[in-house]
Motif scaffolding. Structure first.
Motif, short mmCIF file in Angstrom:
data_model
loop_
_atom_site.label_atom_id
_atom_site.label_comp_id
_atom_site.label_asym_id
_atom_site.label_seq_id
_atom_site.Cartn_x
_atom_site.Cartn_y
_atom_site.Cartn_z
N THR A 61 1.18 -0.68 0.00
CA THR A 61 -0.02 0.11 -0.16
C THR A 61 0.88 1.32 0.09
O THR A 61 0.48 2.27 -0.98
CB THR A 61 -0.78 -0.44 1.13
N SER A 62 2.00 0.93 0.59
CA SER A 62 2.85 2.40 0.83
C SER A 62 3.54 2.33 -0.41
O SER A 62 3.50 3.58 -1.07
CB SER A 62 3.58 1.75 2.17
N MET A 63 3.79 1.75 -0.90
CA MET A 63 4.59 1.47 -2.18
C MET A 63 3.93 2.46 -3.78
O MET A 63 3.95 2.70 -4.57
CB MET A 63 5.34 0.42 -2.50
N GLN A 64 2.55 1.41 -3.35
CA GLN A 64 1.80 2.17 -4.13
C GLN A 64 1.39 3.70 -3.95
O GLN A 64 1.27 4.03 -5.51
CB GLN A 64 0.14 1.69 -4.41
N ALA A 65 1.57 4.14 -2.50
CA ALA A 65 0.90 5.20 -2.67
C ALA A 65 2.30 6.01 -2.81
O ALA A 65 1.75 7.49 -3.68
CB ALA A 65 0.70 5.50 -1.19
N GLU A 66 3.84 5.50 -3.02
CA GLU A 66 4.70 6.39 -3.13
C GLU A 66 4.60 6.47 -5.35
O GLU A 66 4.95 7.12 -6.27
CB GLU A 66 5.77 5.50 -3.25
N LYS A 67 4.14 5.54 -5.62
CA LYS A 67 3.89 5.07 -6.79
C LYS A 67 3.24 6.70 -7.39
O LYS A 67 3.29 6.97 -8.52
CB LYS A 67 3.43 4.00 -7.39
N ASP A 68 1.82 6.23 -7.18
CA ASP A 68 0.26 7.13 -7.23
C ASP A 68 1.19 8.38 -7.28
O ASP A 68 1.30 9.98 -7.88
CB ASP A 68 -0.54 7.11 -6.61
#
Length: 433
Positions: free
Chosen positions: A302-309
């Motif tokens: 979730t954290s990586m997806q947020a960073e990617k977004d």
């Protein structure tokens, strides 16, 4: 009062009373034996004998009553009992004594035989017999009070205790247990006189199969033979009992061995259950750790997806800013002296390569429609977009442009990196000329 066992054709009885007395006195076992023959229809029971006793009695009696001649049917049913009394030449007084000796003469049988063999005496005593039945007594109670001679008493008792099925069963048991085959040719008396020795149980077995011959012997001969048979039966029974006791001991030892084995199996089962409990505990702990790890992984994802977004949003913002300023400084490749031939859309290379330097074709023939500007020095071909056959054909077409060309492969990012690498001069000499 007549005392001889004889059929009195002149004397008749009230057959309805006689039948009703029999119906009422039939034991549960007698009813079931009759039902097995007459097969009364009973709803819910394919085999009527398995019906409840009260229902079976009611339906069996109803079926017999519907016969054309129920009296004749009942006489045939009790014919073996009648013949037994007739052959023994027992009179009514003696017949009345048989029920006191044991339960071999059932109440229903007593009424049936009395009505068939002693009709006059049945009529004379019917009221007393009915009274006995109402008072739950044997129908022959207080009838036949004359005291019999001791010898005759013994004869009546012998008749009452006679049980052919039991006799056959005992003889079969002795012959099987002792491995006997007491078949003889000729008379028993001759056999006894000629036989030097006999096997244990032979005399006892012959005593039950040769009664027709033995009954014609003198009283002394019969007494001596039956004494022999008595002693022989004792020896045979003792041998059978000894064998049975030995077999019983062997079985008991086997049972004890099985019991010990069962206890060992029970202990093994207990150990297995304990091991399973430990295993389940370990599995439960691993499952808990796995659940925690999965939760942590999901948190990281979730954290990586947020960073990617966030990065994608920054890229969009930079793209929009570049478009607003009409600048292209954010492109990775700014050189304008090459073209890329691919099947991918130009939009796939946005912010990576100049859109006007990307030639998108769907078919290799489409390349013939494109004219290269004079400033184009290098040609790159996205080889992953084309088959080997198409790549070979493109190579022939590109050679006509008389420009150096190079194949690049991979995704959009990989293609871009390879073009940058070539322009930095690391592999410029590899470009075809």
């Amino acid at each position: 009062m007549a005392t001889e066992a004889q059929e009195n054709v002149e004397e008749t009885i009230d057959s309805e009373i006689w039948l009703e007395m029999i119906y009422k006195l039939l034991s549960e076992n007698e009813v079931r034996r009759m039902a097995a023959i007459v097969q009364p229809p009973i709803q819910g029971f394919k085999n009527p004998v398995k019906a409840p006793p009260a229902m079976l009695r009611k339906k069996t009696v109803e079926k017999i009553k519907k016969f054309t001649n129920p009296v004749s049917w009942m006489e045939k049913w009790y014919d073996p009992n009648v013949m037994k009394v007739k052959e023994a030449k027992i009179d009514f007084e003696e017949f009345c004594h048989t029920y006191r000796i044991g339960d071999t003469v059932s109440p229903a049988e007593a009424v049936a035989v009395t009505g068939i063999l002693f009709p006059a005496l049945f009529n004379e005593n019917v009221v007393k017999m009915q009274q006995n039945i109402e008072e739950k007594k044997h129908p022959l109670e207080e009838l036949g009070t004359k005291k019999l001679a001791f010898k005759r008493q013994l004869q009546i008792k012998a008749l009452a205790w006679e049980d052919p099925p039991a006799t056959d069963a005992v003889r079969f048991l002795m012959e099987e247990a002792l491995d006997l085959n007491p078949e003889i040719e000729g008379s028993l008396k001759d056999w006894l006189q000629e036989k030097g020795s006999v096997e244990s149980g032979e005399i006892a077995s012959l005593a039950s199969t040769k009664m027709g011959e033995i009954s014609k012997w003198t009283e002394g001969e019969k007494a001596a033979f039956f004494q022999m048979a008595f002693h022989d039966s004792q020896k045979a029974v003792w041998k059978i009992m000894t064998d049975l006791l030995k077999e019983k001991g062997d079985l008991e030892r086997e049972d004890k061995a099985k019991e010990r084995k069962l206890k060992r199996l029970e202990k093994l089962n207990t150990d297995r259950e304990e091991a399973e409990a430990v295993f389940k505990k370990v599995i439960s702990g691993l499952e808990s750790k796995l659940t925690a790890a999965e939760a942590e992984l999901e948190k990281t994802r979730t954290s990586m997806q947020a960073e990617k977004d966030s990065l994608m949003q920054q890229q969009i913002s930079l793209t929009q800013a570049a478009a607003a300023r009409g600048a292209d400084e954010y492109r990775l490749v700014k050189e304008s002296d090459f073209v890329l031939i691919t099947r991918s859309d130009r939009e796939d290379y946005a912010n990576l390569l100049p859109a006007e330097q990307i030639i998108t074709i769907r078919d290799t023939q489409d390349l013939l429609e494109h004219q290269l500007e004079s400033g184009i020095k290098y040609i790159f071909v996205h080889s992953d977009s084309f088959s080997s056959k198409e790549q070979f054909y493109l190579d022939e077409l590109i050679e006509a442009y008389e420009r150096p060309f190079k194949s690049v492969s991979g995704g959009v990012s990989a293609v871009t990196r390879q073009i940058i690498y070539y322009f930095e001069g690391a592999m410029i000499n590899e470009i075809n000329t």
